[in-house]
Design an enzyme around this catalytic site. Structure first.
Site, PDB file in Angstrom:
ATOM      1  CG  PHE A   1      -2.058   0.955   1.125  1.00  0.00           C
ATOM      2  CD1 PHE A   1      -3.170   0.655   0.357  1.00  0.00           C
ATOM      3  CD2 PHE A   1      -2.002   2.163   1.779  1.00  0.00           C
ATOM      4  CE1 PHE A   1      -4.225   1.547   0.254  1.00  0.00           C
ATOM      5  CE2 PHE A   1      -3.053   3.064   1.688  1.00  0.00           C
ATOM      6  CZ  PHE A   1      -4.169   2.761   0.921  1.00  0.00           C
TER       7      PHE A   1
ATOM      8  CB  ILE B   1      -0.691   9.262   4.014  1.00  0.00           C
ATOM      9  CG1 ILE B   1       0.659   8.900   3.378  1.00  0.00           C
ATOM     10  CG2 ILE B   1      -1.010  10.746   3.812  1.00  0.00           C
ATOM     11  CD1 ILE B   1       0.687   8.990   1.870  1.00  0.00           C
TER      12      ILE B   1
ATOM     13  N   GLY C   1      -8.887  11.774   6.747  1.00  0.00           N
ATOM     14  CA  GLY C   1      -9.912  12.498   7.479  1.00  0.00           C
ATOM     15  C   GLY C   1     -10.583  11.700   8.581  1.00  0.00           C
TER      16      GLY C   1
ATOM     17  CG  HIS D   1      -7.791   3.701   8.711  1.00  0.00           C
ATOM     18  ND1 HIS D   1      -8.213   2.440   9.060  1.00  0.00           N
ATOM     19  CD2 HIS D   1      -6.850   3.529   7.756  1.00  0.00           C
ATOM     20  CE1 HIS D   1      -7.567   1.553   8.348  1.00  0.00           C
ATOM     21  NE2 HIS D   1      -6.723   2.183   7.545  1.00  0.00           N
TER      22      HIS D   1
ATOM     23  CG  PHE E   1       9.180   2.022  12.989  1.00  0.00           C
ATOM     24  CD1 PHE E   1       8.166   1.085  13.071  1.00  0.00           C
ATOM     25  CD2 PHE E   1       8.843   3.342  12.763  1.00  0.00           C
ATOM     26  CE1 PHE E   1       6.837   1.463  12.932  1.00  0.00           C
ATOM     27  CE2 PHE E   1       7.519   3.730  12.625  1.00  0.00           C
ATOM     28  CZ  PHE E   1       6.509   2.789  12.709  1.00  0.00           C
TER      29      PHE E   1
ATOM     30  NE  ARG F   1       9.038  13.355   7.347  1.00  0.00           N
ATOM     31  CZ  ARG F   1       8.707  14.601   7.028  1.00  0.00           C
ATOM     32  NH1 ARG F   1       8.357  14.895   5.790  1.00  0.00           N
ATOM     33  NH2 ARG F   1       8.747  15.573   7.921  1.00  0.00           N
TER      34      ARG F   1
END
EC number: 2.5.1.78
Length: 155
Positions: A22, A83, A86, A89, A114, A128
């Site tokens: 993902f 990311i 709204g 989650h 990590f 990043r």
């Protein structure tokens, strides 16, 4: 006084990279950075690097646990991108991923580095993953290499 610090060269190390599909357009850059660092800085051979792909960040801890349980690896690098959207989650995914990976490290006595980005926007994630904020995949690989050498001091 004895001071133990880990170097970065670990040519014999067996490294597993567990990566989320993902947000793959970002994660593939993290993976490229991690592999480049393992090879160039750590002197780790291709045959000593195993990449395991999982659907998303939530699945990273379970697969990292299975990798750790195999006892075939000296360190695990977890890569992914979460990311903020709204809904809440983001907090659930990021929190469970972080907690789960930390638990794997403690339960199996193996470094789990990590390299999961948790950002407020796609732009921050891209920054990043190899642009102006460096490559966090590369940084995760550096941490894994150093920890392999630190842990070797206690065998």
């Amino acid at each position: 006084m004895k001071i133990i610090e880990g170097g970065l060269a670990a040519p014999q190390a067996q490294i597993a990279i567990v990566i989320s599909r993902f947000n793959s357009f970002i994660n593939e850059q993290l993976l490229a950075g991690a592999i480049d660092t393992l090879k160039r800085t750590g002197q780790v051979a291709d045959d000593n690097i195993t990449v395991v792909r999982v659907p998303g960040a939530v699945e990273l801890p379970l697969v990292a646990k299975r990798v750790a349980a195999s006892k075939k690896f000296d360190a695990i690098i977890a890569l992914g991108t979460v990311i903020r959207g709204g809904t809440p989650h983001f907090e659930f995914v990021a929190g469970e991923c972080n907690k789960g990976l930390g638990q794997v490290s403690m339960d199996f006595d193996i470094p789990v580095s990590f390299g999961v980005l948790t950002t407020d926007s796609i732009e921050q994630a891209i920054e990043r993953a190899g642009t102006k904020m460096g490559n966090k995949g590369s940084e995760a690989a550096l941490s894994a290499l150093e920890m392999v050498n630190v842990m070797a001091e206690f065998k």
